[in-house]
Design a protein around this motif. Structure first.
Motif, short mmCIF file in Angstrom:
data_model
loop_
_atom_site.label_atom_id
_atom_site.label_comp_id
_atom_site.label_asym_id
_atom_site.label_seq_id
_atom_site.Cartn_x
_atom_site.Cartn_y
_atom_site.Cartn_z
N GLU A 260 0.83 -1.20 0.00
CA GLU A 260 0.00 0.00 0.00
C GLU A 260 0.87 1.25 0.00
O GLU A 260 0.61 2.21 -0.74
N SER B 172 2.45 1.71 -3.36
CA SER B 172 1.44 2.20 -4.31
C SER B 172 1.20 3.70 -4.15
O SER B 172 1.11 4.44 -5.14
N LEU B 173 1.14 4.16 -2.91
CA LEU B 173 0.91 5.58 -2.65
C LEU B 173 2.12 6.43 -3.06
O LEU B 173 1.97 7.54 -3.56
N SER C 21 1.87 6.87 -6.67
CA SER C 21 0.85 7.87 -6.96
C SER C 21 1.41 9.28 -6.80
O SER C 21 1.13 10.17 -7.61
N ARG C 22 2.22 9.47 -5.77
CA ARG C 22 2.84 10.79 -5.56
C ARG C 22 3.78 11.12 -6.71
O ARG C 22 3.79 12.25 -7.21
N SER D 100 -2.28 8.75 2.40
CA SER D 100 -2.55 9.24 1.06
C SER D 100 -1.23 9.43 0.34
O SER D 100 -0.15 9.28 0.93
N SER D 101 -1.29 9.77 -0.93
CA SER D 101 -0.06 10.00 -1.68
C SER D 101 0.70 11.20 -1.12
O SER D 101 1.92 11.28 -1.23
N ALA E 148 2.38 9.72 2.23
CA ALA E 148 3.18 8.50 2.09
C ALA E 148 4.68 8.72 2.28
O ALA E 148 5.33 7.92 2.95
#
Length: 222
Positions: free
Chosen positions: A16, A19-20, A23-24, A184-185, A188
């Motif tokens: 997780e 993944s974040l 995303s960032r 959240s991104s 993270a």
């Protein structure tokens, strides 16, 4: 004996977080890559020599910004192959300076007491710099200091300006007090730093005022 449930939870949490972080990275890369795409579209339809030259200038700038950001995130978030256990601090300085090269409202000051630092310390320095830059949307001064002594790396980053923008959840992530469900991104990178410091049995801290944000870390050598 290792608990299978705990291992599964840790693996899920790591996935997780990864993944974040991705995303960032994608969020920060969207603007320069989008500018490249737009520039190519304009260039395809443009016949005026002066405008075509201007398009090429914009494409060159967008390509440089994209490359600078990728190099930064490669070391700040990734495994950063090509470096040993120690990374030259000049590498971190070049990456941060390139990241803010087009921001005329931001002044960078460096105080580096060691020629190289362990990779976890470099990652912490870069991510502290990223948090500090984000905290200065109206510009200001970013002071970065780092050195290795007594078998530990000491890092301090101070962002000062007319208005500090600091998400309280980032502070909770740095302190390890942010619930996984609230990650959240944006938070993270701070959560990653907390996990890194925990593994090294190090310490992270921050102090927030109206006109300044100070981030500090002490990370024992692995």
């Amino acid at each position: 004996m290792t608990n299978g449930t705990v291992d599964t939870m840790n693996t899920t949490s790591s996935l997780e977080l990864a993944s974040l972080l991705c995303s960032r990275l994608c969020h920060d890369m969207l603007s320069p890559v989008g500018a490249l795409s737009n520039g190519l579209e304009l260039l395809a339809d443009e016949k005026d020599p002066d405008m075509r030259r201007r398009c090429f200038e914009l494409l060159e700038q967008s390509a440089r910004v994209s490359a600078d950001k990728l190099k930064f995130f490669r070391l700040a978030f990734g495994a950063a192959g090509g470096f040993g256990d120690l990374v030259p601090v000049t590498e971190a300085r070049l990456l941060v300076d390139a990241l803010v090269a087009d921001n005329e409202r931001l002044t960078i000051n460096w105080a580096l007491g060691s020629s190289s630092l362990p990779k976890p310390a470099i990652k912490t320095l870069l991510n502290f710099a990223l948090i500090g830059i984000d905290a200065l949307p109206r510009g200001g001064t970013l002071d970065l200091a780092a050195e290795q002594r007594d078998h530990a790396s000491e890092i301090v980053v101070r962002a000062s300006g007319p208005k500090i923008a600091f998400d309280a959840d980032i502070g909770r992530a740095i302190s390890g007090k942010l619930d996984r469900a609230d990650l959240s991104s944006r938070t993270a990178p701070a959560a990653m730093l907390h996990e890194l410091a925990t593994v090294l049995e190090g310490e992270l801290q921050f102090a927030l005022a109206d006109d300044a944000l100070v981030l500090g870390a002490v990370l024992p050598d692995a």
